[in-house]
Motif scaffolding. Structure first.
Motif, PDB file in Angstrom:
ATOM      1  N   TRP A   1      36.912  54.911  18.207  1.00 32.32           N
ATOM      2  CA  TRP A   1      38.140  54.721  18.983  1.00 32.32           C
ATOM      3  C   TRP A   1      39.055  53.676  18.340  1.00 32.32           C
ATOM      4  O   TRP A   1      40.237  53.609  18.650  1.00 32.32           O
ATOM      5  CB  TRP A   1      37.803  54.332  20.425  1.00 32.32           C
TER       6      TRP A   1
ATOM      7  N   ASP B   1      30.346  56.662  17.885  1.00 32.73           N
ATOM      8  CA  ASP B   1      31.366  57.412  18.611  1.00 32.73           C
ATOM      9  C   ASP B   1      32.313  56.471  19.356  1.00 32.73           C
ATOM     10  O   ASP B   1      33.519  56.727  19.440  1.00 32.73           O
ATOM     11  CB  ASP B   1      30.714  58.395  19.587  1.00 32.73           C
ATOM     12  N   ARG B   2      31.771  55.358  19.887  1.00 32.43           N
ATOM     13  CA  ARG B   2      32.633  54.368  20.557  1.00 32.43           C
ATOM     14  C   ARG B   2      33.501  53.642  19.535  1.00 32.43           C
ATOM     15  O   ARG B   2      34.692  53.425  19.753  1.00 32.43           O
ATOM     16  CB  ARG B   2      31.782  53.343  21.312  1.00 32.43           C
TER      17      ARG B   2
ATOM     18  N   VAL C   1      28.553  45.942  17.342  1.00 30.20           N
ATOM     19  CA  VAL C   1      28.491  47.322  17.831  1.00 30.20           C
ATOM     20  C   VAL C   1      27.439  48.049  16.997  1.00 30.20           C
ATOM     21  O   VAL C   1      27.600  48.182  15.781  1.00 30.20           O
ATOM     22  CB  VAL C   1      29.851  48.031  17.683  1.00 30.20           C
TER      23      VAL C   1
ATOM     24  N   GLU D   1      26.219  53.666  18.162  1.00 29.84           N
ATOM     25  CA  GLU D   1      27.407  53.835  19.013  1.00 29.84           C
ATOM     26  C   GLU D   1      28.658  54.050  18.164  1.00 29.84           C
ATOM     27  O   GLU D   1      29.748  53.586  18.491  1.00 29.84           O
ATOM     28  CB  GLU D   1      27.573  52.607  19.917  1.00 29.84           C
TER      29      GLU D   1
ATOM     30  N   GLU E   1      36.311  46.529  22.947  1.00 31.55           N
ATOM     31  CA  GLU E   1      37.336  46.895  23.933  1.00 31.55           C
ATOM     32  C   GLU E   1      38.654  46.177  23.645  1.00 31.55           C
ATOM     33  O   GLU E   1      39.738  46.771  23.725  1.00 31.55           O
ATOM     34  CB  GLU E   1      36.845  46.554  25.345  1.00 31.55           C
TER      35      GLU E   1
END
Length: 492
Positions: free
Chosen positions: A54, A50-51, A44, A48, A104
């Motif tokens: 999570w 901000d992703r 990642v 990114e 994910e």
């Protein structure tokens, strides 16, 4: 199935449930220091971030939103059994995190892990309140609360220590044997299900959806800056879900959100106090390291260590608060805690750019002790209203109230910070070199500019601490409605 004839000594029960609360709370913040390693391993990019955030947010949301339903399941099926089930779900979730191959996958696994971990605090507090004599109840609740606070506080340090010597995945693999040991030990804890009780699964699902949507709405700074319609649209959906939840709960026998809880002045006061305390706490926790790292020009580790001075005092305050309950009563302890928090935060708002010791440590410890002192009386009053039928539910709702307060406070801080800083720096322009101007003159103007910029930043942070102190003082008003008896009476 847990054998009802088996039993454990109360100190051992308290030790086990405190360890469970500590381990699962640890995972709220354990990935903070491991996040760069996780992002690198899962490919990642840092653009990114901000992703990737999570990974943290998913655990906090899962930990919070499922808590009321899990608390009610404990009320009905028995606390020991539901605690064990929570440990199994936590172990499965943590194993799935450890084998993650994508962002994910990891976010989804963190939700599973959090749902199991979210069972340990409300169910653990319910077990503590039923397993120990009434005269020791305040102290017992204080110890469990302190364990959960300590876990959340030490998470970053624990994660950092593990990745120093092992792969980040070992942070999660190590949870499995810990959960298994606690599961086996709880086989000797008697389980007392409520044969006449039932779980309102439809209401639980609606409440989970409502809390999730409202958390999303409250977490957006546009709610305060009015810069975007998104938080209001999400909030409108949340209000629709609230209305639907009320309709369903009114028509349900033994609803998850029993009306007697919300008819209780004491219960509503405890929750409102917790919301306001959550607002004040998150403002302080964010501002301390931020001020150290920016206008005070300290290393990031220094800011973290300053924050540790405050957060380390919170578990100690929770234990002291539990001890004081039987001596001076619930309301005086709550007011003392909130008053100390406010005093500590107002004192921090007087710091200059040097931050001299020993006053720096003293001010932060005062604030931390105050936050800890107030936790135990809030939980005690909520439990006194709930009685045997809704202990787990009541405690979980109070925990949710605090998390919602922290979510609201964080969004308000972000929105107010930008607006306030712009006002403080209005008219302050970057001193660009002028034609024919000597280098010494440019340097002098730049020095003045930086000094004024630092002064504006320091003033902003002072305002943050004053606002947090004011919110802590405001929380005294609902705390006054929580009652003052030294002995908790059913139905207060």
């Amino acid at each position: 199935m847990t054998d009802p004839r088996r039993t454990l000594a109360p100190p051992l029960v308290l030790t086990m449930i405190s360890l469970g609360a500590f381990v699962t709370a640890l995972d709220q913040t354990v990935v903070v220091t491991a996040l760069p390693s996780v992002m690198l391993d899962l490919k990642v990019p840092f653009s990114e971030l901000d992703r990737a955030s999570w990974i943290i947010t998913a655990y906090l949301l899962g930990y919070t939103v499922a808590m009321p339903l899990i608390g009610r399941m404990g009320d009905v099926y028995g606390y020991a059994r539901v605690y064990q089930a929570g440990l199994v779900v936590f172990a499965v979730g943590t194993s799935l995190v450890a084998v993650s191959s994508s962002l994910e996958w990891m976010v989804g696994a963190r939700v599973v892990q959090a749902i199991g971990g979210g069972a340990t605090v409300p169910i653990g507090l319910a077990i503590a309140s039923t397993s120990l004599p009434e005269r020791q109840r305040g102290m017992a609740l204080g110890i469990v609360i302190a364990a959960a606070e300590a876990g959340s506080m030490l998470g970053p340090a624990y994660g950092g220590a593990i990745i120093e010597f092992l792969d980040w995945r070992w942070i999660f693999w190590l949870n499995v044997p810990q959960s298994a040991a606690l599961f086996l030990a709880l086989l000797w804890l008697p389980n007392a299900p409520n044969r006449e009780g039932r779980v309102d699964y439809l209401g639980g699902a609606l409440l989970v959806a409502t809390l999730f949507v409202m958390s999303m709405a409250l977490s957006r700074e546009g709610l305060f800056t009015l810069s975007s319609p998104t938080p209001f649209m999400i909030g409108a959906l949340g209000l629709v879900l609230v209305g639907l939840l009320v309709i369903v709960e009114r028509r349900t026998w033994q609803p998850l959100l029993s009306s007697f809880l919300f008819r209780s002045r004491v219960f509503l006061a405890a929750n409102l106090t917790q919301v306001l305390e959550g607002v004040a706490l998150i403002i302080a926790m964010v501002t301390v390291p931020l001020m150290a790292d920016t206008v005070m020009r300290k290393e990031p580790l220094t800011g973290a260590m300053w924050l540790l001075r405050m957060t380390a005092a919170i578990p100690l305050g929770a234990i002291v608060g539990g001890k004081l309950l039987g001596t001076i009563g619930v309301r005086p302890v709550a007011i003392l805690g909130l008053g100390m928090s406010a005093v500590g935060l107002f004192l921090v708002s007087t710091w200059d750019l040097k931050g001299a010791e020993p006053w720096l440590t003293l001010h932060l410890v005062i604030a931390g002790l105050g936050f800890g002192l107030n936790n135990t009386p809030i939980m005690t009053r909520a439990l006194s209203v709930a009685g045997d039928a809704y202990r787990g539910t009541a405690v979980s709702l109070v925990v949710v109230a605090r998390m919602m307060g922290m979510t609201l406070g964080l969004a308000a801080l972000a929105a107010w910070g930008v607006e306030n800083f712009q006002a403080l720096t209005a008219g302050l322009e970057l001193p660009l070199p002028q034609m024919g101007e000597a280098a010494a003159e440019v340097e002098a103007r730049m020095t003045e500019y930086n000094a004024r910029l630092n002064a504006a930043g320091l003033s902003l942070f002072h305002n943050f601490f004053r606002a947090a102190g004011a919110v802590a003082l405001l929380a005294i008003l609902p705390a006054l409605a929580m009652g003052s008896g030294k002995r908790e009476r059913q139905g207060n």
